[in-house]
Design a protein around this motif. Sequence first.
Motif, mmCIF file in Angstrom:
data_model
loop_
_atom_site.group_PDB
_atom_site.id
_atom_site.type_symbol
_atom_site.label_atom_id
_atom_site.label_comp_id
_atom_site.label_asym_id
_atom_site.label_seq_id
_atom_site.Cartn_x
_atom_site.Cartn_y
_atom_site.Cartn_z
ATOM 1 N N MET A 1 0.089 4.895 -8.417
ATOM 2 C CA MET A 1 -2.185 4.146 -7.946
ATOM 3 C C MET A 1 -1.445 3.113 -9.620
ATOM 4 O O MET A 1 -0.480 3.344 -10.789
ATOM 5 C CB MET A 1 -2.162 4.707 -9.450
ATOM 6 C CG MET A 1 -3.582 4.440 -9.247
ATOM 7 S SD MET A 1 -4.742 4.211 -8.244
ATOM 8 C CE MET A 1 -6.268 3.717 -8.519
ATOM 9 N N THR A 2 -1.207 2.043 -9.298
ATOM 10 C CA THR A 2 -0.900 0.066 -10.250
ATOM 11 C C THR A 2 -2.473 1.257 -11.397
ATOM 12 O O THR A 2 -3.213 0.557 -10.738
ATOM 13 C CB THR A 2 -1.198 -0.181 -9.744
ATOM 14 O OG1 THR A 2 0.088 -0.494 -9.012
ATOM 15 C CG2 THR A 2 -0.932 -1.739 -10.596
ATOM 16 N N ASN A 3 -1.665 0.939 -12.629
ATOM 17 C CA ASN A 3 -2.625 0.578 -13.993
ATOM 18 C C ASN A 3 -2.992 -0.854 -14.307
ATOM 19 O O ASN A 3 -1.176 -1.446 -15.042
ATOM 20 C CB ASN A 3 -2.752 1.333 -14.578
ATOM 21 C CG ASN A 3 -3.012 2.890 -14.265
ATOM 22 O OD1 ASN A 3 -3.767 3.457 -13.081
ATOM 23 N ND2 ASN A 3 -1.619 3.960 -14.210
ATOM 24 N N LEU A 58 -11.616 -10.281 -0.906
ATOM 25 C CA LEU A 58 -11.278 -9.373 0.443
ATOM 26 C C LEU A 58 -10.944 -8.145 0.347
ATOM 27 O O LEU A 58 -10.394 -7.696 1.597
ATOM 28 C CB LEU A 58 -10.159 -10.299 1.255
ATOM 29 C CG LEU A 58 -11.049 -12.482 1.387
ATOM 30 C CD1 LEU A 58 -10.043 -13.080 1.853
ATOM 31 C CD2 LEU A 58 -12.679 -12.136 1.276
ATOM 32 N N ILE A 59 -9.634 -7.810 -0.532
ATOM 33 C CA ILE A 59 -9.291 -6.766 -0.736
ATOM 34 C C ILE A 59 -9.675 -5.463 -1.118
ATOM 35 O O ILE A 59 -10.364 -5.790 -2.225
ATOM 36 C CB ILE A 59 -7.343 -6.661 -1.456
ATOM 37 C CG1 ILE A 59 -7.283 -8.501 -0.362
ATOM 38 C CG2 ILE A 59 -7.122 -5.926 -1.337
ATOM 39 C CD1 ILE A 59 -6.015 -8.657 -0.422
ATOM 40 N N ASN A 60 -9.679 -4.501 -0.185
ATOM 41 C CA ASN A 60 -9.858 -2.941 -0.794
ATOM 42 C C ASN A 60 -8.786 -2.378 -1.359
ATOM 43 O O ASN A 60 -8.119 -2.138 -0.852
ATOM 44 C CB ASN A 60 -10.708 -2.209 -0.103
ATOM 45 C CG ASN A 60 -11.427 -0.297 -0.455
ATOM 46 O OD1 ASN A 60 -11.009 -0.579 -1.445
ATOM 47 N ND2 ASN A 60 -12.020 -0.289 0.549
ATOM 48 N N GLU A 63 -7.634 0.802 -0.506
ATOM 49 C CA GLU A 63 -6.835 1.922 0.994
ATOM 50 C C GLU A 63 -5.474 0.700 0.492
ATOM 51 O O GLU A 63 -4.952 1.510 1.069
ATOM 52 C CB GLU A 63 -7.938 1.068 1.711
ATOM 53 C CG GLU A 63 -9.304 1.054 2.270
ATOM 54 C CD GLU A 63 -9.693 0.698 3.526
ATOM 55 O OE1 GLU A 63 -9.184 -0.367 3.577
ATOM 56 O OE2 GLU A 63 -10.712 0.761 3.285
ATOM 57 N N CYS A 64 -5.033 -0.026 -0.546
ATOM 58 C CA CYS A 64 -3.737 -0.439 -0.903
ATOM 59 C C CYS A 64 -2.869 0.919 -0.943
ATOM 60 O O CYS A 64 -3.750 1.652 -1.868
ATOM 61 C CB CYS A 64 -3.459 -1.413 -1.964
ATOM 62 S SG CYS A 64 -4.553 -2.637 -1.160
ATOM 63 N N ALA A 69 -2.449 -4.449 -4.770
ATOM 64 C CA ALA A 69 -2.106 -5.767 -3.442
ATOM 65 C C ALA A 69 -0.718 -6.190 -3.150
ATOM 66 O O ALA A 69 -0.179 -6.151 -4.717
ATOM 67 C CB ALA A 69 -3.239 -6.425 -3.106
ATOM 68 N N THR A 70 -0.293 -6.412 -2.381
ATOM 69 C CA THR A 70 1.032 -7.587 -2.117
ATOM 70 C C THR A 70 0.647 -8.816 -1.638
ATOM 71 O O THR A 70 -0.531 -9.101 -1.201
ATOM 72 C CB THR A 70 1.858 -6.389 -0.719
ATOM 73 O OG1 THR A 70 1.594 -6.016 -0.093
ATOM 74 C CG2 THR A 70 2.855 -5.617 -1.438
#
Length: 108
Positions: A1-3, A58-60, A63-64, A69-70
């Motif tokens: 997970m990215t923090n 726009l990005i959830n 779910e990434c 997000a990339t």
Amino acid sequence: MTNVISQTTQKARKVHRCNYCRKPIEIGQEYTRQYNEFDGDTFTWKMHTYCDQIAQKLINFKECDNGGATSDDFYWSVVYKYEEITGLVSNGKSLTEMLDVVRKELGV
């Protein structure tokens, strides 16, 4: 997970590249800078302020993969939103062209 360790908004003193749209962040342009941690490694993520706002809308992120997000996630989110807004297929449209339409629609 990215923090996210820290996040600031600042004006560019030199040209950077937006990690979302891959376009230049020009000198004097406001941008968002994040200092992040993933799997024990740290990294800086720079983005146009408007790209950050679009991504947030726009990005959830849950779910990434790995919670971050990339640029591909960003691109496809813009494509899907552009097609939803216009009813047109995005083939042949540049990301910049689609971003203009999406920015206007989202009020960013």
